[in-house]
Structures are given as C-alpha cells and as structure tokens.
Motif scaffolding. Structure first.
Motif, PDB file in Angstrom:
ATOM      1  N   ILE A  46      46.489  39.528  35.675  1.00  0.00           N
ATOM      2  CA  ILE A  46      47.383  40.660  35.918  1.00  0.00           C
ATOM      3  C   ILE A  46      47.923  41.182  34.585  1.00  0.00           C
ATOM      4  O   ILE A  46      47.936  42.388  34.339  1.00  0.00           O
ATOM      5  CB  ILE A  46      48.529  40.279  36.883  1.00  0.00           C
ATOM      6  N   SER A  65      45.415  43.149  32.633  1.00  0.00           N
ATOM      7  CA  SER A  65      45.159  44.458  33.239  1.00  0.00           C
ATOM      8  C   SER A  65      46.364  45.387  33.131  1.00  0.00           C
ATOM      9  O   SER A  65      46.207  46.585  32.923  1.00  0.00           O
ATOM     10  CB  SER A  65      44.787  44.279  34.713  1.00  0.00           C
ATOM     11  N   ILE A 119      45.957  42.391  42.292  1.00  0.00           N
ATOM     12  CA  ILE A 119      44.901  42.591  41.310  1.00  0.00           C
ATOM     13  C   ILE A 119      43.824  43.511  41.869  1.00  0.00           C
ATOM     14  O   ILE A 119      43.393  44.463  41.212  1.00  0.00           O
ATOM     15  CB  ILE A 119      44.260  41.232  40.891  1.00  0.00           C
TER      16      ILE A 119
END
Length: 160
Positions: free
Chosen positions: A34, A37, A153
């Motif tokens: 996470i 990203s 996600i």
C-alpha cells in the motif's frame, strides 16, 4: 512412553505463536505494498517520513508502517482512511499481541483453553492470563482487517 507431539502444550504454543507472527508478517507485506502504491510520484514525501525515524524503508517496523499508511490514506484517499479506521486499531492490537508472542513466554495452564503470557515490561515481569478461544476469535477479526486492506489495494492500485 511419550505421547504424540500434537497433543502437547509445546505444540499448541508453536501453532498459536506461529499463526500470530505469520499474520503480522503478511500484514507488514500488505502495508508495504500500500505504501509503495500510495506514494508513487510522491517518493520524497515517504522518504521524509522515514528519514524522521533515521531509517531506510527496509527497517521500518509494523507500527511505523501502520502510521504511514494511515497518513497516506488520510491525505490522498480520505474515504479509504475513514473506511479503515477500525482496521487500523485491529492492526495495532495484532501488533501488540504479536510482540507478546514474539518476546514473551507462553504457558498453557493445565488445559487447552487457559494460558498465560509472561513478558518483561518497563515495570518488571508481568504474567497475563488469556483464553485460547478468545485469541482465535481475535485472530479472525485481524484476518478480516487484513482482507479489507487487500481489497483496498485491488481497488486503489490495480487496473480495473
């Protein structure tokens, strides 16, 4: 004559400790994904957060990853931050019990349900009672939180 290893308190200790430590390791990996990203294109921001801890990313611990993901979701995806408020608390609970299992002494108290965890704290040696069934119920709640983060996600970072 020795009984089967699977029937011993030591076996139950290994299983219980292993399940919690494995769940925490999976959680750390998911939070790392996470984070990587969340901060694409904003690498300096995450580097600054980590730098304040005088660490490199591979040394960031579970507690810090939870805080960093909270900060990133709050700033960049507030609706997901709100959605995961309870999950963050559960992950902190998982982290706390993982630490107890990782550093404490687990002792079963004559049956398969009652156990204690003895740990060294700032105030001395503390022995706290637990119920196996309650720990397993908690584990299921932690698992649900981890799955919620996996869904985040997929929603936020994987092409639809």
């Amino acid at each position: 004559m020795l009984g089967k290893f699977e029937d011993t308190p030591h076996y139950r200790e290994i299983i219980l400790r292993g399940v919690y430590i494995s769940m925490a390791a999976d959680t750390e990996w998911i939070l790392s994904m996470i984070l990587s990203s969340l901060f694409i294109g904003k690498e300096q921001e995450i580097e600054q957060m980590i730098k304040r801890k005088n660490k490199s990313f591979h040394l960031v611990n579970l507690s810090e990853k939870i805080r960093f993901v909270k900060a990133g979701l709050k700033k960049y995806h507030n609706s997901f931050y709100i959605q995961h408020t309870k999950d963050f608390q559960l992950l902190n609970n998982l982290r706390n019990i993982r630490n107890k299992f990782g550093h404490g002494k687990i002792e079963f108290l004559g049956n398969k349900e009652d156990l204690s965890i003895t740990e060294i704290t700032k105030t001395g040696i503390v022995k706290k009672p637990y119920k196996m069934s309650a720990l397993m119920i908690d584990l299921e709640e932690y698992r649900k939180s981890v799955l919620n983060f996996l869904d985040t996600i997929k929603t936020l970072f994987l092409p639809q």
